[in-house]
Design an enzyme around this catalytic site. Structure first.
Site, PDB file in Angstrom:
ATOM      1  N   LEU A  86       0.804  -1.219   0.000  1.00 38.42           N
ATOM      2  CA  LEU A  86       0.000   0.000   0.000  1.00 38.42           C
ATOM      3  C   LEU A  86       0.842   1.276   0.000  1.00 38.42           C
ATOM      4  CD1 LEU A  86      -2.723  -1.296   2.426  1.00 38.42           C
ATOM      5  CD2 LEU A  86      -3.181  -0.417   0.126  1.00 38.42           C
ATOM      6  N   TYR A 188       7.958  16.568  11.103  1.00 40.11           N
ATOM      7  CA  TYR A 188       7.436  15.206  11.295  1.00 40.11           C
ATOM      8  C   TYR A 188       7.558  14.742  12.738  1.00 40.11           C
ATOM      9  CZ  TYR A 188       7.085  10.096  11.018  1.00 40.11           C
ATOM     10  OH  TYR A 188       6.722   8.788  11.208  1.00 40.11           O
TER      11      TYR A 188
END
Length: 323
Positions: A86, A188
């Protein structure tokens, strides 16, 4: 049939037994079915009654181990392997093309796969790995196999798409639309990336249900706090410790959280996939195998955010997803 009542302690096996007649004859695709995970347990209990269970993973060897374990536990099971990474849009397209060659329709699609919490990582498409695996890849995959899902619909049955989210979605600020397509390593934070992916799952359950106009019922859920294979990866341990989920020894901490077993953790997924009572509440969020919409943070149920997420994701994949 008496109406089953579920709780924190309910297992996936108990839910599957309760809805055996609903599962019978169905074709179900479950992503992320490695051993020692809730996706595997979901596939295992469904395989006892379903017509076909398609299991996925990005690693051929690990996927074969899961298939062997499922067939050993449920000799009558009809299991099919599908390689699906994915985190790569090209790999998602390849897997979807394979699904579209199947003769069977897909009654239930369960988006269970997730990337481990850990340091900043870019995918081959220059996307942040957690949001790519949790949301962008699943969005594209659902779009590409849409005809297979819709083909399962009938006058008496509405196909389902299930997103395994997390109660942790509420610990974050929701999806950051500035960075979803343009990752910023300096900003992040592993836990923030995780909560964004889980927020996206809830928004997609609501938005997909809305856009399908009754042709697909989508749901999201909190499986519980569970010690699975994904929590045991080296890269994840420090993050989980910083959040108090794992103790200094790297094992589950019971100070802040009540833990579920893997069989308990997969229960809500099976309920979301098969409980007929949910037909009246498309887009619902489940916890302990029951509807828990009140537990959804406002940023993850805001219709404007759902619409925006859909459109931004279309831009990222370079395709419109029209139902």
């Amino acid at each position: 049939m008496s109406t089953p009542q579920f709780s924190f302690a309910t297992t996936a096996e108990e839910v599957a037994t309760a809805f055996a007649s609903e599962i019978k004859g169905k074709n179900v695709l479950v992503t992320g079915t490695s051993l020692n995970g809730i996706g595997f347990e979901t596939a295992r209990v469904i395989a006892k009654y379903a017509n076909l269970v398609i299991i996925t993973g990005y690693n051929e060897e690990r996927l074969k181990l899961s298939e062997d374990a499922l067939k050993k536990d449920v000799p009558s099971a009809n299991i099919r392997r599908l390689i699906l990474d994915l985190s790569s849009l090209a790999a998602v397209r390849k897997a979807a093309a394979e699904v579209n060659t199947y003769s069977e329709a897909i009654h239930v699609l369960v988006h269970n796969a997730a990337a481990p919490l850990g340091p900043f990582k870019l995918t081959v498409d220059n996307l942040e790995k957690q949001i790519a695996t949790a949301h962008i890849g699943p969005f594209l995959f659902t779009k590409l196999i849409l005809s297979k899902i819709l083909a399962a619909g009938s006058s008496s049955y509405v196909p389902r798409v299930v997103f395994v989210s997390s109660g942790a979605h509420a610990f974050g600020a929701g999806v950051n639309f500035d960075t979803i397509g343009k990752p910023n390593e300096e900003k992040y934070q592993a836990l923030d990336a995780y909560t964004q992916g889980k927020s996206a799952n809830i928004l997609m359950g609501i938005e997909l249900s809305k856009r399908s106009n009754g042709r697909i019922n989508a749901y999201s859920l909190h499986p519980g706090v569970i010690y699975t294979n994904i929590n045991q990866k080296e890269e994840s341990i420090a993050v989980m410790q910083s959040f108090g989920v794992l103790g200094p020894d790297g094992k589950p901490s019971t100070e802040r959280f009540e833990w579920k077993t893997i069989p308990q953790g997969a229960a809500s997924t099976v309920a979301a996939a098969f409980d007929p009572r949910l037909n009246d509440v498309p887009g619902a969020y489940l916890d302990d195998s029951t509807v828990a919409n009140d537990a959804v943070a406002p940023h993850s149920s805001d219709p404007a955010n759902g619409k925006k997420l859909w459109e931004v994701t279309e831009e990222i994949i370079g395709e419109k997803f029209v139902l």
